[in-house]
Motif scaffolding. Structure first.
Motif, PDB file in Angstrom:
ATOM      1  N   VAL A 196      13.083   6.090  -8.243  1.00  0.00           N
ATOM      2  CA  VAL A 196      11.695   5.892  -8.662  1.00  0.00           C
ATOM      3  C   VAL A 196      11.101   4.649  -7.997  1.00  0.00           C
ATOM      4  CG1 VAL A 196      10.194   5.339 -10.617  1.00  0.00           C
ATOM      5  CG2 VAL A 196      11.954   7.108 -10.853  1.00  0.00           C
ATOM      6  N   ILE A 197      11.894   3.578  -7.917  1.00  0.00           N
ATOM      7  CA  ILE A 197      11.405   2.346  -7.287  1.00  0.00           C
ATOM      8  C   ILE A 197      11.124   2.575  -5.808  1.00  0.00           C
ATOM      9  CG2 ILE A 197      11.985  -0.048  -6.696  1.00  0.00           C
ATOM     10  CD1 ILE A 197      13.596  -0.188  -9.292  1.00  0.00           C
ATOM     11  N   TYR A 198      12.029   3.300  -5.116  1.00  0.00           N
ATOM     12  CA  TYR A 198      11.786   3.634  -3.700  1.00  0.00           C
ATOM     13  C   TYR A 198      10.509   4.461  -3.557  1.00  0.00           C
ATOM     14  CZ  TYR A 198      16.262   1.958  -1.836  1.00  0.00           C
ATOM     15  OH  TYR A 198      17.302   1.174  -1.418  1.00  0.00           O
ATOM     16  N   LEU A 199      10.318   5.428  -4.455  1.00  0.00           N
ATOM     17  CA  LEU A 199       9.125   6.260  -4.404  1.00  0.00           C
ATOM     18  C   LEU A 199       7.864   5.432  -4.605  1.00  0.00           C
ATOM     19  CD1 LEU A 199      10.269   9.437  -6.384  1.00  0.00           C
ATOM     20  CD2 LEU A 199       9.698   9.309  -3.963  1.00  0.00           C
ATOM     21  N   LEU A 200       7.914   4.465  -5.495  1.00  0.00           N
ATOM     22  CA  LEU A 200       6.751   3.601  -5.731  1.00  0.00           C
ATOM     23  C   LEU A 200       6.430   2.780  -4.478  1.00  0.00           C
ATOM     24  CD1 LEU A 200       7.462   2.333  -9.374  1.00  0.00           C
ATOM     25  CD2 LEU A 200       5.669   3.923  -8.637  1.00  0.00           C
ATOM     26  N   MET A 201       7.466   2.258  -3.826  1.00  0.00           N
ATOM     27  CA  MET A 201       7.241   1.459  -2.625  1.00  0.00           C
ATOM     28  C   MET A 201       6.651   2.311  -1.500  1.00  0.00           C
ATOM     29  SD  MET A 201      10.421  -1.263  -2.404  1.00  0.00           S
ATOM     30  CE  MET A 201      11.735  -0.040  -2.513  1.00  0.00           C
ATOM     31  N   THR A 202       7.207   3.506  -1.307  1.00  0.00           N
ATOM     32  CA  THR A 202       6.686   4.370  -0.247  1.00  0.00           C
ATOM     33  C   THR A 202       5.285   4.882  -0.590  1.00  0.00           C
ATOM     34  OG1 THR A 202       7.845   6.279  -1.224  1.00  0.00           O
ATOM     35  CG2 THR A 202       8.963   5.085   0.538  1.00  0.00           C
ATOM     36  N   MET A 203       5.001   5.055  -1.882  1.00  0.00           N
ATOM     37  CA  MET A 203       3.673   5.501  -2.290  1.00  0.00           C
ATOM     38  C   MET A 203       2.620   4.446  -1.954  1.00  0.00           C
ATOM     39  SD  MET A 203       2.289   6.655  -6.068  1.00  0.00           S
ATOM     40  CE  MET A 203       2.528   5.002  -6.752  1.00  0.00           C
ATOM     41  N   VAL A 204       2.926   3.190  -2.261  1.00  0.00           N
ATOM     42  CA  VAL A 204       2.000   2.102  -1.932  1.00  0.00           C
ATOM     43  C   VAL A 204       1.792   2.032  -0.423  1.00  0.00           C
ATOM     44  CG1 VAL A 204       1.696  -0.403  -1.933  1.00  0.00           C
ATOM     45  CG2 VAL A 204       2.539   0.746  -3.988  1.00  0.00           C
ATOM     46  N   LEU A 205       2.876   2.132   0.328  1.00  0.00           N
ATOM     47  CA  LEU A 205       2.784   2.072   1.792  1.00  0.00           C
ATOM     48  C   LEU A 205       1.958   3.235   2.336  1.00  0.00           C
ATOM     49  CD1 LEU A 205       3.785   0.439   4.226  1.00  0.00           C
ATOM     50  CD2 LEU A 205       5.761   1.965   4.336  1.00  0.00           C
ATOM     51  N   THR A 206       2.151   4.420   1.770  1.00  0.00           N
ATOM     52  CA  THR A 206       1.389   5.591   2.200  1.00  0.00           C
ATOM     53  C   THR A 206      -0.098   5.401   1.946  1.00  0.00           C
ATOM     54  OG1 THR A 206       3.269   7.066   1.764  1.00  0.00           O
ATOM     55  CG2 THR A 206       1.086   8.076   1.895  1.00  0.00           C
ATOM     56  N   PHE A 207      -0.448   4.861   0.782  1.00  0.00           N
ATOM     57  CA  PHE A 207      -1.855   4.604   0.467  1.00  0.00           C
ATOM     58  C   PHE A 207      -2.474   3.606   1.452  1.00  0.00           C
ATOM     59  CE2 PHE A 207      -1.224   5.831  -4.233  1.00  0.00           C
ATOM     60  CZ  PHE A 207      -1.656   7.123  -3.973  1.00  0.00           C
ATOM     61  N   VAL A 208      -1.701   2.580   1.813  1.00  0.00           N
ATOM     62  CA  VAL A 208      -2.208   1.572   2.755  1.00  0.00           C
ATOM     63  C   VAL A 208      -2.514   2.219   4.097  1.00  0.00           C
ATOM     64  CG1 VAL A 208      -1.582  -0.474   4.097  1.00  0.00           C
ATOM     65  CG2 VAL A 208      -1.078  -0.392   1.648  1.00  0.00           C
ATOM     66  N   PHE A 209      -1.596   3.040   4.591  1.00  0.00           N
ATOM     67  CA  PHE A 209      -1.816   3.673   5.898  1.00  0.00           C
ATOM     68  C   PHE A 209      -2.912   4.728   5.835  1.00  0.00           C
ATOM     69  CE2 PHE A 209       2.291   1.804   7.142  1.00  0.00           C
ATOM     70  CZ  PHE A 209       1.956   1.375   8.420  1.00  0.00           C
ATOM     71  N   LYS A 210      -3.040   5.434   4.712  1.00  0.00           N
ATOM     72  CA  LYS A 210      -4.142   6.388   4.561  1.00  0.00           C
ATOM     73  C   LYS A 210      -5.481   5.652   4.632  1.00  0.00           C
ATOM     74  CE  LYS A 210      -1.991  10.332   3.963  1.00  0.00           C
ATOM     75  NZ  LYS A 210      -2.166  11.466   4.920  1.00  0.00           N
ATOM     76  N   TRP A 211      -5.535   4.488   3.994  1.00  0.00           N
ATOM     77  CA  TRP A 211      -6.757   3.683   4.035  1.00  0.00           C
ATOM     78  C   TRP A 211      -7.057   3.235   5.463  1.00  0.00           C
ATOM     79  CZ3 TRP A 211      -7.342  -1.585   5.319  1.00  0.00           C
ATOM     80  CH2 TRP A 211      -8.622  -2.107   5.085  1.00  0.00           C
ATOM     81  N   LEU A 212      -6.021   2.818   6.197  1.00  0.00           N
ATOM     82  CA  LEU A 212      -6.205   2.403   7.582  1.00  0.00           C
ATOM     83  C   LEU A 212      -6.682   3.566   8.451  1.00  0.00           C
ATOM     84  CD1 LEU A 212      -3.075   0.119   8.157  1.00  0.00           C
ATOM     85  CD2 LEU A 212      -5.467  -0.609   8.056  1.00  0.00           C
TER      86      LEU A 212
END
Length: 219
Positions: A196-212
């Motif tokens: 779950v913690i790994y998923l949360l980290m990758t989710m945040v990273l995915t949102f950042v790149f989607k925004w970029l």
């Protein structure tokens, strides 16, 4: 499972996650610029530099990251004569391994981005009176970045997951504390918490790149 148990395993696992995040930040900040320099080296007209860069990329992409980490952490100190000067802190050795490995992958991503740019762009820039530096900085690199961004995002997510390899070189990160809890308490639950913690980290990273991607898509 009681709430107190979850709290007791979350504290050390969050500490391990801090190591994971720190490694990720160091690796991504250094390997992306290094990867771009490797791309330039591959395209260099000076044959020896281009050949060395291509061999480096081939070796780093063609061998497992885990093997590279083991060589840097445990193999370098075994080299005769100079080995004693190559003993590195485990975390530093891991950072070095990740940087060297991912720089090769980012180099290929950037090379693909450059190849995707139509050659007519260079000719148009020349007609408009741009010199080589202006063409590169104002026309080529912005387009290359937009093209490469989705692949960079994917590779960055992979980097987050690959940080679990720190466990193999005795660096206490997220998976290390999850495994410790599993061995101590004879329950698989800490693995699910780590997931779950790994998923949360990758989710945040995915949102950042989607925004970029959205930001640079329309600029």
């Amino acid at each position: 499972m009681s709430g107190d148990y979850f709290i007791s395993i979350l504290k050390p696992m969050f500490e391990g996650a801090q190591t994971t995040i720190l490694l990720f930040l160091i690796a991504i900040v250094v390997s992306i610029p290094l990867g771009f320099l490797l791309t330039l080296a591959v395209k260099s007209r000076f044959r020896p530099i281009s050949w060395i860069a291509q061999v480096y990329i081939y070796v780093m992409r063609g061998t497992p990251l885990l093997l590279q980490l083991l060589v840097i952490t445990f193999g370098l100190p075994m080299i005769p004569v100079i080995g004693e000067y190559l003993i590195l802190d485990r975390f530093v050795a891991a950072c070095l391994g990740f940087i060297l490995n991912y720089a090769a992958y980012f180099a290929e991503i950037f090379r693909g981005g450059l190849l995707a740019i139509d050659k007519g762009q260079y000719e148009a820039a020349k007609v408009l009176g741009f010199n080589k530096w202006q063409t590169t900085m104002k026309i080529i690199l912005p387009q290359m970045f937009r093209i490469a961004l989705p692949s960079v995002a994917n590779e960055s997510v992979t980097l987050v997951k690959d940080t679990a390899l720190l466990y193999a070189v005795a660096v206490p990160e997220l998976l290390h504390f999850a495994q410790t809890a599993v061995n101590r308490d004879f329950t698989i639950m800490p693995f699910f918490v780590a997931g779950v913690i790994y998923l949360l980290m990758t989710m945040v990273l995915t949102f950042v790149f989607k925004w970029l991607e959205k930001r640079f898509k329309f600029e």
